[in-house]
Design a protein around this motif. Structure first.
Motif, PDB file in Angstrom:
ATOM      1  N   TYR A   1     -14.250  23.147 -48.931  1.00 41.85           N
ATOM      2  CA  TYR A   1     -13.427  22.009 -49.373  1.00 41.85           C
ATOM      3  C   TYR A   1     -13.057  22.251 -50.830  1.00 41.85           C
ATOM      4  N   LYS A   2     -11.747  22.431 -51.072  1.00 46.58           N
ATOM      5  CA  LYS A   2     -11.235  22.715 -52.407  1.00 46.58           C
ATOM      6  C   LYS A   2     -11.942  23.929 -53.014  1.00 46.58           C
TER       7      LYS A   2
ATOM      8  N   LYS B   1     -23.811  24.658 -49.041  1.00 43.44           N
ATOM      9  CA  LYS B   1     -24.907  25.613 -48.972  1.00 43.44           C
ATOM     10  C   LYS B   1     -26.221  24.879 -48.725  1.00 43.44           C
ATOM     11  N   LEU B   2     -26.992  25.393 -47.783  1.00 42.76           N
ATOM     12  CA  LEU B   2     -28.304  24.827 -47.493  1.00 42.76           C
ATOM     13  C   LEU B   2     -29.348  25.465 -48.398  1.00 42.76           C
TER      14      LEU B   2
ATOM     15  N   ILE C   1     -30.633  12.598 -39.675  1.00 48.35           N
ATOM     16  CA  ILE C   1     -30.484  13.704 -40.621  1.00 48.35           C
ATOM     17  C   ILE C   1     -29.810  13.175 -41.879  1.00 48.35           C
ATOM     18  N   ARG C   2     -30.439  13.405 -43.006  1.00 47.15           N
ATOM     19  CA  ARG C   2     -29.885  12.979 -44.293  1.00 47.15           C
ATOM     20  C   ARG C   2     -29.703  14.196 -45.189  1.00 47.15           C
ATOM     21  N   PHE C   3     -28.666  14.166 -46.007  1.00 47.00           N
ATOM     22  CA  PHE C   3     -28.398  15.255 -46.947  1.00 47.00           C
ATOM     23  C   PHE C   3     -28.627  14.757 -48.367  1.00 47.00           C
ATOM     24  N   ARG C   4     -29.204  15.619 -49.188  1.00 49.47           N
ATOM     25  CA  ARG C   4     -29.382  15.292 -50.597  1.00 49.47           C
ATOM     26  C   ARG C   4     -28.880  16.446 -51.445  1.00 49.47           C
ATOM     27  N   SER C   5     -28.205  16.087 -52.513  1.00 49.82           N
ATOM     28  CA  SER C   5     -27.683  17.125 -53.420  1.00 49.82           C
ATOM     29  C   SER C   5     -28.820  17.702 -54.254  1.00 49.82           C
ATOM     30  N   ARG C   6     -28.592  18.892 -54.776  1.00 51.51           N
ATOM     31  CA  ARG C   6     -29.567  19.559 -55.625  1.00 51.51           C
ATOM     32  C   ARG C   6     -29.913  18.672 -56.820  1.00 51.51           C
TER      33      ARG C   6
ATOM     34  N   LYS D   1     -21.567  15.793 -50.799  1.00 53.17           N
ATOM     35  CA  LYS D   1     -20.204  15.305 -50.547  1.00 53.17           C
ATOM     36  C   LYS D   1     -19.393  16.307 -49.730  1.00 53.17           C
ATOM     37  N   LEU D   2     -19.910  17.527 -49.581  1.00 55.00           N
ATOM     38  CA  LEU D   2     -19.200  18.550 -48.812  1.00 55.00           C
ATOM     39  C   LEU D   2     -19.523  18.474 -47.326  1.00 55.00           C
TER      40      LEU D   2
END
Length: 438
Positions: A375-376, A381-382, A430-435, A403-404
């Motif tokens: 995206y842009k 990345k995991l 499933i939840r995503f968290r930024s670094r 946000k990706l």
């Protein structure tokens, strides 16, 4: 523990719905819509100062007029009173005390339920006209203006004082709590009896959280179960059509308390809107789910009938495609013995905990096999993943930028986990968290 139920009742045109909307809308950030049910604006789950409860709006109670529609509305409101832990009795301070108010008060006194007498449409607290409502014998009138939002916060504080105290359910950790859900006349009670049957052992009656519900504890092949059923639906069989909407309260309470939902679908009528609502609520609460298609003996079948029905159900209930489908007959006991075996299987997947190494291995392979779209110019990345809870299995994936994450890729990762470990009958969260995000 299930949420307490607060019913808003009163004669017509006293501002019940306005008060209902005010109480659940004044703190909209902490109000949760019940999927599908609140479309009719009858039920909402609300949270005030950390305490949750279900608020129920009702039609006006009118004991002076007669007619089929009025009679049905009256029965629905009376059932809401019977289900409630607390009643908000709304009266119109501008109109003053009326014979209709006295008739409603008489019903409430006979119900022996806790009641808060709410004097609505009071914009000037210097005016004590609402004092005449002391004659109802239901305690101090609580003055509010639902339209202006005056004193409604204090009313919510008063509501919390009357709600049942928090309690620990106290079941042993090895007890599988099962909720049997279904619309009237789908054969729910017959299935309950068929499951218990002649092989039951160590069966006891335990009072449920609602006053007219009975929980049945039993043991089968060394496994302890608690079958949560809503006995009130059976006892009110003659008026079930007029009061079907209010059976939702009992169903929501059962879902809140259980581990696994047995959703009974009538094979002769298929999936209905109410089925979708209750199953949707179960899904959002993270409960295990088994779909039981009952009355299979009444269906004219060939070798393709079961596949056809399965496709139809998957189309109607695509959001719970993880739920196994079992075609049963309470009358002939066809496949009934398989129900508890399936429950045990779902329970094991609900409690499955993956090692961090195994989880990361599956997800990294998924990322390599089908990389996420960029995206842009930036690509997801995991970094690593971990499982943080069970019942249902809950995973946190730490990534470079949450946000990706696209919804379709989230579904892809969930499917990869299910291919590797099945997770039959249980939703995955499933939840995503930024670094760097805590």
């Amino acid at each position: 523990m299930s949420k307490p139920v607060v019913a808003v009742v009163g004669r017509p045109n006293v501002g019940k719905s306005t008060l209902f909307n005010r109480l659940v809308g004044a703190r909209i950030a902490i109000v949760e819509d019940i999927p599908g049910v609140t479309r009719d604006r009858l039920y909402k789950d609300a949270d005030w100062n950390g305490r949750s409860f279900t608020l129920v709006d009702t039609g006006g109670l009118d004991y002076e007029e007669e007619g089929e529609i009025i009679s049905n509305v009256r029965r629905q409101a009376e059932l809401a009173i019977a289900e409630a832990d607390l009643v908000l009795f709304v009266v119109d301070a501008r109109a003053g005390l009326t014979p209709a108010d006295e008739a409603v008060a008489s019903v409430l006194r006979r119900s022996e339920k806790p009641v808060i007498l709410v004097a609505n449409k009071v914009e000037n607290y210097q005016n004590k006209d609402y004092y005449e409502f002391y004659q109802l014998g239901l305690g101090d009138p609580f003055p509010v203006s639902a339209l202006e939002g005056l004193n409604t916060g204090d009313l919510l504080d008063e509501v919390l004082k009357h709600l049942p105290a928090r309690e620990d359910l106290g079941e042993e950790p090895d007890v599988i709590k099962i909720a049997m859900l279904g619309r009237p006349n789908v054969g729910k009670s017959s299935l309950v009896n068929a499951i218990l049957g002649e092989q039951r052992v160590v069966v006891s009656e335990i009072p449920g959280t609602t006053r007219d519900a009975i929980d049945t504890a039993f043991t089968r092949e060394g496994q302890n179960y608690l079958l949560i059923d809503t006995a009130g639906i059976r006892r009110r069989a003659r008026i079930v059509e007029a009061t079907e909407k209010y059976s939702v309260i009992r169903a929501l309470k059962a879902i809140d308390r259980c581990d696994i939902v047995l959703a009974v679908i009538d094979a002769t009528s298929g999936v209905t809107e109410q089925d979708k609502r209750l199953i949707g609520y179960s899904h959002e609460k993270g409960r295990g789910l088994v779909l039981l298609v009952n009355k299979w003996d009444l269906v004219v079948k060939d070798d393709k009938t079961m596949d056809k029905y399965t496709r139809q159900i998957r189309t109607e209930l695509g959001f719970v495609d993880y739920a196994p489908i079992l075609f049963v007959s309470a009358l002939t006991r066809q496949r009934v013995p398989k129900i508890l075996s399936l429950v045990n299987q779902v329970a094991s997947y609900q409690s499955m905990r993956l090692s961090t190494a195994d989880l990361n291995s599956v997800l990294r392979e998924a990322f390599l096999h089908s990389p996420p779209p960029s995206y842009k110019g930036r690509k997801l990345k995991l970094l690593y993943a971990t499982q943080v809870a069970v019942k249902p299995p809950r995973f946190v994936l730490f990534v470079n930028d949450d946000k990706l994450v696209h919804f379709s890729y989230l579904r892809y990762l969930e499917n990869q986990l299910r291919q590797a470990y099945l997770f039959t009958g249980t939703p995955l969260q499933i939840r995503f968290r930024s670094r760097g995000e805590r």
